[in-house]
Write a protein that holds these residues in place. Structure first.
Motif, mmCIF file in Angstrom:
data_model
loop_
_atom_site.group_PDB
_atom_site.id
_atom_site.type_symbol
_atom_site.label_atom_id
_atom_site.label_comp_id
_atom_site.label_asym_id
_atom_site.label_seq_id
_atom_site.Cartn_x
_atom_site.Cartn_y
_atom_site.Cartn_z
ATOM 1 N N VAL A 36 0.812 -1.228 0.000
ATOM 2 C CA VAL A 36 0.000 0.000 0.000
ATOM 3 C C VAL A 36 0.846 1.279 0.000
ATOM 4 C CG1 VAL A 36 -1.577 1.366 1.440
ATOM 5 C CG2 VAL A 36 -2.128 -1.002 0.876
ATOM 6 N N PRO A 37 1.913 1.393 0.801
ATOM 7 C CA PRO A 37 2.707 2.628 0.732
ATOM 8 C C PRO A 37 3.302 2.892 -0.646
ATOM 9 C CG PRO A 37 3.227 1.403 2.728
ATOM 10 C CD PRO A 37 2.379 0.512 1.889
ATOM 11 N N PHE A 38 3.742 1.838 -1.328
ATOM 12 C CA PHE A 38 4.254 2.029 -2.689
ATOM 13 C C PHE A 38 3.147 2.516 -3.614
ATOM 14 C CE2 PHE A 38 7.299 -1.235 -1.101
ATOM 15 C CZ PHE A 38 8.467 -0.508 -1.286
ATOM 16 N N ALA A 39 1.952 1.942 -3.445
ATOM 17 C CA ALA A 39 0.827 2.368 -4.284
ATOM 18 C C ALA A 39 0.479 3.830 -4.025
ATOM 19 C CB ALA A 39 -0.385 1.471 -4.017
ATOM 20 N N ALA B 259 3.075 6.024 -5.674
ATOM 21 C CA ALA B 259 2.899 6.062 -7.132
ATOM 22 C C ALA B 259 1.728 6.953 -7.518
ATOM 23 C CB ALA B 259 2.690 4.643 -7.669
ATOM 24 N N VAL B 260 0.651 6.920 -6.741
ATOM 25 C CA VAL B 260 -0.505 7.779 -7.039
ATOM 26 C C VAL B 260 -0.136 9.253 -6.884
ATOM 27 C CG1 VAL B 260 -2.788 8.461 -6.212
ATOM 28 C CG2 VAL B 260 -2.249 6.042 -6.505
ATOM 29 N N LEU B 261 0.565 9.590 -5.795
ATOM 30 C CA LEU B 261 0.971 10.984 -5.583
ATOM 31 C C LEU B 261 1.899 11.447 -6.704
ATOM 32 C CD1 LEU B 261 1.631 11.046 -1.727
ATOM 33 C CD2 LEU B 261 -0.231 12.164 -2.948
ATOM 34 N N THR C 66 12.078 9.430 -5.279
ATOM 35 C CA THR C 66 11.203 8.506 -5.999
ATOM 36 C C THR C 66 11.960 7.403 -6.732
ATOM 37 O OG1 THR C 66 9.393 10.101 -6.211
ATOM 38 C CG2 THR C 66 9.496 8.354 -7.861
ATOM 39 N N PRO C 67 13.098 7.665 -7.388
ATOM 40 C CA PRO C 67 13.784 6.553 -8.066
ATOM 41 C C PRO C 67 14.161 5.412 -7.119
ATOM 42 C CG PRO C 67 14.610 8.642 -8.896
ATOM 43 C CD PRO C 67 13.719 8.966 -7.732
ATOM 44 N N TYR C 68 14.521 5.725 -5.885
ATOM 45 C CA TYR C 68 14.858 4.678 -4.927
ATOM 46 C C TYR C 68 13.604 3.901 -4.517
ATOM 47 C CZ TYR C 68 19.277 7.186 -4.581
ATOM 48 O OH TYR C 68 20.481 7.782 -4.879
ATOM 49 N N VAL C 69 12.505 4.585 -4.334
ATOM 50 C CA VAL C 69 11.252 3.926 -3.984
ATOM 51 C C VAL C 69 10.783 3.050 -5.138
ATOM 52 C CG1 VAL C 69 8.841 4.312 -3.320
ATOM 53 C CG2 VAL C 69 10.638 5.784 -2.401
ATOM 54 N N ALA C 70 10.969 3.524 -6.360
ATOM 55 C CA ALA C 70 10.600 2.722 -7.535
ATOM 56 C C ALA C 70 11.367 1.406 -7.552
ATOM 57 C CB ALA C 70 10.873 3.527 -8.804
ATOM 58 N N MET D 266 4.401 -0.984 -10.056
ATOM 59 C CA MET D 266 5.725 -0.971 -10.662
ATOM 60 C C MET D 266 5.687 -0.357 -12.058
ATOM 61 S SD MET D 266 8.435 -4.100 -11.120
ATOM 62 C CE MET D 266 7.718 -4.647 -12.669
ATOM 63 N N GLY D 267 4.596 -0.612 -12.789
ATOM 64 C CA GLY D 267 4.457 -0.006 -14.108
ATOM 65 C C GLY D 267 4.372 1.506 -14.048
ATOM 66 N N ALA D 268 3.651 2.026 -13.036
ATOM 67 C CA ALA D 268 3.560 3.481 -12.880
ATOM 68 C C ALA D 268 4.922 4.078 -12.571
ATOM 69 C CB ALA D 268 2.561 3.817 -11.765
#
Length: 362
Positions: A61-64, A67-69, A87-91, A117-119
């Motif tokens: 959920v935190p990754f989602a 990605a939404v933000l 963001t690149p590290y979170v991706a 992951m696609g986002a």
């Protein structure tokens, strides 16, 4: 008669225990054999499976949300301004949640992880791949930018870069009167004789040096006392900004950070525009993408070097490196190359871009 033994009748009054599991019938060679299973499935297994599923979703959920933000550009406040730069590290980390969901066969969570992951991939990966190079032609234009860290950057290194890279334009941030004096003594005006700027004590000054004549186009863009120098090169039909909005280190700085970025000139009609310096922002900030959408291109992004960190240099801050320094070029200008260079005495790496103005090559 079937030949099967008849089970003995149950005696009246016999105490009855738990009913055995129903027999399993197996056919073998025309005869049937009954196997009685007396081992019930472990009662705790379904509960453990539920907890594993819950934990996977807690991880996902935190990754989602991130990605939404990032995708929507929604302003989530001061802390999000700081976090978005990473963001690149979170991706990259989001892949772990996806692989965990797939390896444990939580297919719904796996599909959600693929979408997340696609986002991230759509947002981040293009910076690692170069755009097709345009056909050669036009006038070469080399741009160098460096944040001097309150004037503390090593003057010799700056001068060595000027001699080696031969920039036509040099933009400096956190340019102090003392740093400007050292550059003058080292011969900066021999290589770049023209200058527009406001050297100022502390972090607030900036300057633009050039090989060709400059004039101040307007007063420096000034929000939170961060003076972003603006100059015009009439012969080249070029407008240049030494970019340095205030850093969003604290809550009260978020407003002047946004104001300083929004005040930068938009691309489009009129002179060719170049914005070069320390933006204190990455391409994962919506305000930067809005600026690009007016008609700029990021030189690092175009050349496939958009994920190279420029801040902090090793040992300055205990955080992963992020890309805060940029050369934004008018989309009408070709972008040939981009590079990052270490400069002792400052927490920022210098950035260098080779551009091309339409017209006759020199």
């Amino acid at each position: 008669m079937s030949g099967e033994p008849t089970p003995p009748p149950r005696r009246p009054g016999t105490a009855s225990g738990p009913s055995p599991a129903p027999p399993e019938t197996v056919a073998s060679g025309g005869m049937t054999t009954e196997t009685i299973s007396s081992t019930p499935p472990p009662a705790g297994r379904p509960r453990r499976r539920r907890w594993i599923t819950v934990l996977i979703w807690i991880m996902l959920v935190p990754f989602a949300a991130w990605a939404v933000l990032r995708t929507t550009g929604w302003d989530a406040g001061f802390r999000w301004i700081q976090l978005a730069a990473f963001t690149p590290y979170v991706a990259a980390a989001s892949v772990v949640a996806l692989l965990l969901a797939l390896s444990l066969r939580r297919w719904t969570a796996g599909v959600a992880g693929l979408v997340v992951m696609g986002a991230f991939a759509w947002a981040v990966l293009p910076r690692a791949f170069a755009d097709p190079a345009p056909a050669p032609g036009g006038t070469a234009l080399r741009v160098l930018a460096s944040n001097l860290a309150r004037g503390g950057a090593d003057t010799k290194t700056i001068m060595d870069l000027v001699v080696r890279l031969k920039p036509d334009i040099l933009t400096l941030q956190e340019l102090t009167p003392e740093a400007a004096g050292r550059l003058e003594a080292a011969g900066i005006r021999k290589a770049l004789p023209h200058m527009v700027g406001e050297p100022t004590p502390g972090v607030w000054g900036s300057g633009i040096y050039a090989r060709f004549p400059l004039r101040a186009d307007q007063a420096a863009i000034d929000y939170g006392n961060f003076r972003q120098s603006v100059a015009v090169a009439p012969e080249q039909n070029l407008q240049i900004v030494s970019v340095h909005p205030c850093a969003p280190r604290f809550d009260y700085k978020a407003a002047c950070w946004a104001q300083g970025l929004r005040a930068l000139p938009k691309a489009g009609a009129g002179p060719y525009r170049i914005l070069a310096g320390d933006f204190n922002a990455t391409l994962d900030h919506a305000i930067m993408r809005d600026l690009l959408a007016t008609g700029y291109r990021d030189a690092a992004d175009v050349t496939g070097r958009g994920l190279i960190p420029t801040w902090p240099q090793q040992g300055w801050e205990p955080v992963p490196g992020v890309t805060l320094d940029h050369v934004f070029a008018d989309a009408r200008l070709a972008i040939r190359s981009f590079g990052v260079h270490r400069v002792p005495g400052t927490d920022h790496k210098a950035v260098f871009a080779e551009l091309e103005i339409p017209g006759t090559a020199r």
